[in-house]
Motif scaffolding. Sequence first.
Motif, mmCIF file in Angstrom:
data_model
loop_
_atom_site.group_PDB
_atom_site.id
_atom_site.type_symbol
_atom_site.label_atom_id
_atom_site.label_comp_id
_atom_site.label_asym_id
_atom_site.label_seq_id
_atom_site.Cartn_x
_atom_site.Cartn_y
_atom_site.Cartn_z
ATOM 1 N N ILE A 238 0.894 -1.100 0.030
ATOM 2 C CA ILE A 238 -0.131 -0.083 0.065
ATOM 3 C C ILE A 238 0.831 1.313 -0.066
ATOM 4 O O ILE A 238 1.932 1.520 0.866
ATOM 5 C CB ILE A 238 -0.813 -0.010 1.300
ATOM 6 C CG1 ILE A 238 -1.546 -1.233 1.440
ATOM 7 C CG2 ILE A 238 -1.811 1.303 1.192
ATOM 8 C CD1 ILE A 238 -2.711 -1.221 0.291
ATOM 9 N N ASN A 239 0.690 2.023 -0.782
ATOM 10 C CA ASN A 239 1.385 3.449 -1.020
ATOM 11 C C ASN A 239 0.596 4.548 -1.107
ATOM 12 O O ASN A 239 0.852 5.682 -1.343
ATOM 13 C CB ASN A 239 2.402 3.440 -1.967
ATOM 14 C CG ASN A 239 1.683 3.401 -3.171
ATOM 15 O OD1 ASN A 239 0.617 3.600 -3.478
ATOM 16 N ND2 ASN A 239 2.586 3.153 -4.404
ATOM 17 N N THR A 240 -0.725 4.254 -0.902
ATOM 18 C CA THR A 240 -1.890 5.262 -1.345
ATOM 19 C C THR A 240 -2.752 5.108 -0.281
ATOM 20 O O THR A 240 -3.755 4.109 -0.232
ATOM 21 C CB THR A 240 -2.537 5.376 -2.652
ATOM 22 O OG1 THR A 240 -1.469 5.212 -3.727
ATOM 23 C CG2 THR A 240 -3.353 6.552 -2.991
ATOM 24 N N LEU A 241 -3.057 6.366 0.513
ATOM 25 C CA LEU A 241 -4.221 6.343 1.719
ATOM 26 C C LEU A 241 -5.122 7.095 1.201
ATOM 27 O O LEU A 241 -5.125 8.353 1.009
ATOM 28 C CB LEU A 241 -3.553 6.516 3.134
ATOM 29 C CG LEU A 241 -2.191 5.742 3.479
ATOM 30 C CD1 LEU A 241 -1.679 6.132 4.742
ATOM 31 C CD2 LEU A 241 -2.645 4.221 3.494
ATOM 32 N N PHE A 242 -6.529 6.868 1.519
ATOM 33 C CA PHE A 242 -7.523 7.780 0.958
ATOM 34 C C PHE A 242 -8.431 7.612 2.431
ATOM 35 O O PHE A 242 -8.838 6.783 3.140
ATOM 36 C CB PHE A 242 -8.784 7.047 0.351
ATOM 37 C CG PHE A 242 -8.257 7.076 -1.209
ATOM 38 C CD1 PHE A 242 -8.441 7.880 -2.096
ATOM 39 C CD2 PHE A 242 -7.393 5.895 -1.819
ATOM 40 C CE1 PHE A 242 -7.836 8.003 -3.458
ATOM 41 C CE2 PHE A 242 -7.009 5.593 -3.040
ATOM 42 C CZ PHE A 242 -7.023 6.910 -3.776
ATOM 43 N N PHE A 243 -8.351 9.117 2.736
ATOM 44 C CA PHE A 243 -8.993 9.400 4.223
ATOM 45 C C PHE A 243 -10.330 9.905 4.263
ATOM 46 O O PHE A 243 -10.547 11.051 3.652
ATOM 47 C CB PHE A 243 -7.884 10.340 5.001
ATOM 48 C CG PHE A 243 -6.813 9.896 5.433
ATOM 49 C CD1 PHE A 243 -6.581 9.080 6.656
ATOM 50 C CD2 PHE A 243 -5.503 9.754 4.670
ATOM 51 C CE1 PHE A 243 -5.357 8.742 7.235
ATOM 52 C CE2 PHE A 243 -4.340 9.546 5.250
ATOM 53 C CZ PHE A 243 -4.355 8.770 6.483
ATOM 54 N N ASP A 244 -11.334 9.636 4.772
ATOM 55 C CA ASP A 244 -12.318 10.248 5.161
ATOM 56 C C ASP A 244 -12.167 11.138 6.014
ATOM 57 O O ASP A 244 -11.150 11.387 6.835
ATOM 58 C CB ASP A 244 -13.445 9.097 5.898
ATOM 59 C CG ASP A 244 -14.566 9.941 6.481
ATOM 60 O OD1 ASP A 244 -15.159 10.653 5.573
ATOM 61 O OD2 ASP A 244 -14.876 9.646 7.809
ATOM 62 N N ILE A 245 -12.834 12.526 6.006
ATOM 63 C CA ILE A 245 -12.332 13.555 6.865
ATOM 64 C C ILE A 245 -13.122 13.213 8.226
ATOM 65 O O ILE A 245 -12.767 13.265 9.262
ATOM 66 C CB ILE A 245 -12.925 14.923 6.276
ATOM 67 C CG1 ILE A 245 -12.013 14.989 5.049
ATOM 68 C CG2 ILE A 245 -12.494 16.074 7.225
ATOM 69 C CD1 ILE A 245 -12.131 16.530 4.401
ATOM 70 N N ASP A 246 -14.710 13.553 8.109
ATOM 71 C CA ASP A 246 -15.373 13.708 9.322
ATOM 72 C C ASP A 246 -15.136 12.609 10.118
ATOM 73 O O ASP A 246 -15.735 11.632 10.011
ATOM 74 C CB ASP A 246 -16.712 14.125 8.827
ATOM 75 C CG ASP A 246 -17.045 15.401 8.040
ATOM 76 O OD1 ASP A 246 -16.178 16.249 8.589
ATOM 77 O OD2 ASP A 246 -17.657 15.347 6.984
ATOM 78 N N ASN A 247 -14.769 12.952 11.379
ATOM 79 C CA ASN A 247 -14.787 11.942 12.824
ATOM 80 C C ASN A 247 -13.731 10.924 12.140
ATOM 81 O O ASN A 247 -13.483 10.005 13.069
ATOM 82 C CB ASN A 247 -16.047 11.376 12.996
ATOM 83 C CG ASN A 247 -16.872 12.421 13.992
ATOM 84 O OD1 ASN A 247 -16.332 13.150 14.643
ATOM 85 N ND2 ASN A 247 -18.133 12.136 14.245
ATOM 86 N N THR A 248 -12.959 10.971 11.260
ATOM 87 C CA THR A 248 -11.813 10.310 11.034
ATOM 88 C C THR A 248 -10.614 11.086 11.155
ATOM 89 O O THR A 248 -9.622 10.539 11.898
ATOM 90 C CB THR A 248 -11.884 9.624 9.703
ATOM 91 O OG1 THR A 248 -12.961 8.686 9.281
ATOM 92 C CG2 THR A 248 -10.583 8.905 9.349
ATOM 93 N N VAL A 249 -10.593 12.175 10.539
ATOM 94 C CA VAL A 249 -9.222 12.798 10.714
ATOM 95 C C VAL A 249 -9.528 14.091 11.640
ATOM 96 O O VAL A 249 -8.682 14.479 12.315
ATOM 97 C CB VAL A 249 -8.801 13.514 9.162
ATOM 98 C CG1 VAL A 249 -7.615 14.363 9.358
ATOM 99 C CG2 VAL A 249 -8.400 12.239 8.347
ATOM 100 N N ALA A 250 -10.846 14.608 11.580
ATOM 101 C CA ALA A 250 -11.193 15.721 12.525
ATOM 102 C C ALA A 250 -12.443 15.599 13.121
ATOM 103 O O ALA A 250 -13.318 14.839 12.136
ATOM 104 C CB ALA A 250 -10.924 17.079 11.768
#
Length: 167
Positions: free
Chosen positions: A27-39
Amino acid sequence: MLEMFFPDIYIKSIFDLPLDDLKKRGINTLFFDIDNTVAPFDVAVPDEKTAGFFGKLKEEGFKVCLLSNNNKKRVELFNRPLKAHAVWKAGKPGIKKLRQVIRKLGETKYTSAIVGDQVFTDMYCAHRAGILAVYTEPICSRDQLITKVKRGAEKIVLKIYKKRAGI
Ligand SMILES: [Mg+2]
């Protein structure tokens, strides 16, 4: 069937991401949800710790992309200090936009992972696309109303998952 909502990896927060393990999996690519995952969903900009962590991810060689069902304004403002790739109105658990951006980044389902706090959007989206599903516990219990409604069913899915995984 329920497995479509299960995490492949379960972590308490994004700071617990097993970076070496992810690299070993290719894995070299990360898809982040924002709400309540990152902030928290009602916090407009990332804090210093989060911004620093995103910097670290890039230094470690990861491509980082925000993948949010929230609107352009929310995602662009949040992404300003992060300078990540960003997709708003992603339509999760739909996979059309996810597949588009994976292609645009020159990556594949084998090199990508989704990190998110919701089993019916983030985990389901990842499994439908055939990519690694990383679950983080939600940052706070405040939620948008629509999300609140789903949390009850989510709790049941996670309970079954944890029992099977022995967590
Ligand atoms: Mg979320």
